[in-house]
Design a protein around this motif. Structure first.
Motif, mmCIF file in Angstrom:
data_model
loop_
_atom_site.group_PDB
_atom_site.id
_atom_site.type_symbol
_atom_site.label_atom_id
_atom_site.label_comp_id
_atom_site.label_asym_id
_atom_site.label_seq_id
_atom_site.Cartn_x
_atom_site.Cartn_y
_atom_site.Cartn_z
ATOM 1 N N GLN A 1 0.759 -1.214 0.109
ATOM 2 C CA GLN A 1 0.092 0.133 -0.049
ATOM 3 C C GLN A 1 0.936 1.093 -0.062
ATOM 4 O OE1 GLN A 1 -3.493 0.135 -0.023
ATOM 5 N NE2 GLN A 1 -3.258 -1.981 -0.640
ATOM 6 N N ILE A 2 0.532 2.120 -0.704
ATOM 7 C CA ILE A 2 1.333 3.329 -0.559
ATOM 8 C C ILE A 2 0.721 4.447 -0.439
ATOM 9 C CG2 ILE A 2 0.718 3.890 -3.346
ATOM 10 C CD1 ILE A 2 3.646 4.304 -3.682
ATOM 11 N N ILE B 1 5.949 3.316 1.561
ATOM 12 C CA ILE B 1 5.078 1.978 0.839
ATOM 13 C C ILE B 1 5.285 1.200 2.036
ATOM 14 C CG2 ILE B 1 5.390 0.175 -0.622
ATOM 15 C CD1 ILE B 1 6.846 2.212 -2.602
ATOM 16 N N VAL B 2 4.023 0.509 2.499
ATOM 17 C CA VAL B 2 3.958 -0.210 3.627
ATOM 18 C C VAL B 2 3.662 -1.794 2.928
ATOM 19 C CG1 VAL B 2 3.492 1.006 5.497
ATOM 20 C CG2 VAL B 2 1.530 0.136 4.146
ATOM 21 N N MET C 1 7.834 -0.832 6.326
ATOM 22 C CA MET C 1 7.496 0.527 5.688
ATOM 23 C C MET C 1 8.961 0.935 4.960
ATOM 24 S SD MET C 1 6.819 4.039 7.504
ATOM 25 C CE MET C 1 5.061 4.238 6.943
ATOM 26 N N PHE C 2 8.816 1.330 3.807
ATOM 27 C CA PHE C 2 9.690 1.818 2.831
ATOM 28 C C PHE C 2 9.645 3.369 2.683
ATOM 29 C CE2 PHE C 2 11.880 2.607 -1.303
ATOM 30 C CZ PHE C 2 13.028 2.224 -1.116
ATOM 31 N N ASP C 3 10.724 4.207 2.666
ATOM 32 C CA ASP C 3 10.889 5.508 2.588
ATOM 33 C C ASP C 3 11.155 5.666 1.211
ATOM 34 O OD1 ASP C 3 11.226 8.256 2.290
ATOM 35 O OD2 ASP C 3 11.787 8.436 4.512
ATOM 36 N N HIS D 1 -1.841 -7.490 5.210
ATOM 37 C CA HIS D 1 -2.863 -6.520 4.589
ATOM 38 C C HIS D 1 -2.539 -4.897 5.388
ATOM 39 C CE1 HIS D 1 -4.821 -10.051 3.527
ATOM 40 N NE2 HIS D 1 -4.969 -9.472 2.433
ATOM 41 N N PRO D 2 -1.508 -4.388 5.464
ATOM 42 C CA PRO D 2 -1.185 -3.043 5.848
ATOM 43 C C PRO D 2 -1.673 -1.933 5.017
ATOM 44 C CG PRO D 2 0.804 -3.767 4.812
ATOM 45 C CD PRO D 2 -0.071 -5.051 4.706
#
Length: 174
Positions: free
Chosen positions: A47-48, A53-54, A67-69, A90-91
């Protein structure tokens, strides 16, 4: 003769210039060590938000939330979010990246969890709900969380606030 040469060049240039807009493919580095967006493990349910982006991944030997930065190109530390006894999936993430919602299964019981990155607190939003729950999603401001619940013997949509209180959604008068 001149027209026959310039016409294909003009058409080709027109087609190529139309390819520079949205959408575009962005590659993030692959890292087998698991410190980037993609690794040798399974990355699931992305999910963005604007910057973040998680996703769920089993890169640590169990299924956790990451979580990506996109600005720094690195993973964000999420202390207190993942635990050994919970399978996370499902984040969803608020637009600011402050709140992360996800489904978790602990000891055979499903729940919807909300994590606040600012306070580093994890809250079970459905602790008092005696039903299966899954597939949470969050409003952009992080104030409302919608998810599926089997509370009525079928899969229905419930909407809660960030404190874990059900919200009354007005029904369309017929």
């Amino acid at each position: 003769m001149k027209h026959s040469i310039f016409l294909p060049i003009f058409v080709t240039a027109s087609l190529l210039s139309g390819c520079v807009g949205y959408p575009r493919i962005v590659n993030y580095p692959y890292d087998p060590g698991g410190v980037s967006l993609n690794s040798s493990a399974s990355e699931l349910d992305p999910q963005i938000s604007r910057r973040y982006i998680v996703f769920a991944s089993d890169r640590g030997g169990r299924q956790d939330i990451y979580m990506f930065d996109r600005v720094t190109g690195s993973l964000v530390d999420l202390p207190g979010l993942n635990s050994f006894d919970t399978v996370a999936s499902h984040p969803g993430v608020s637009e600011s990246g402050r709140y992360i919602v996800f489904a978790g299964s602990r000891q055979g019981r499903s729940a919807i969890f909300l994590y606040d990155r600012e306070t580093r607190q994890l809250r079970n939003l459905t602790a008092n709900l005696q039903a299966e729950v899954r597939h949470p999603t969050m409003s952009a401001d992080g104030n409302r969380i919608a998810f599926e619940s089997s509370v009525n013997g079928q899969w229905d949509i419930l909407v809660y606030n960030r404190s874990g209180q059900p919200l009354n959604i007005p029904q369309d008068p017929r």
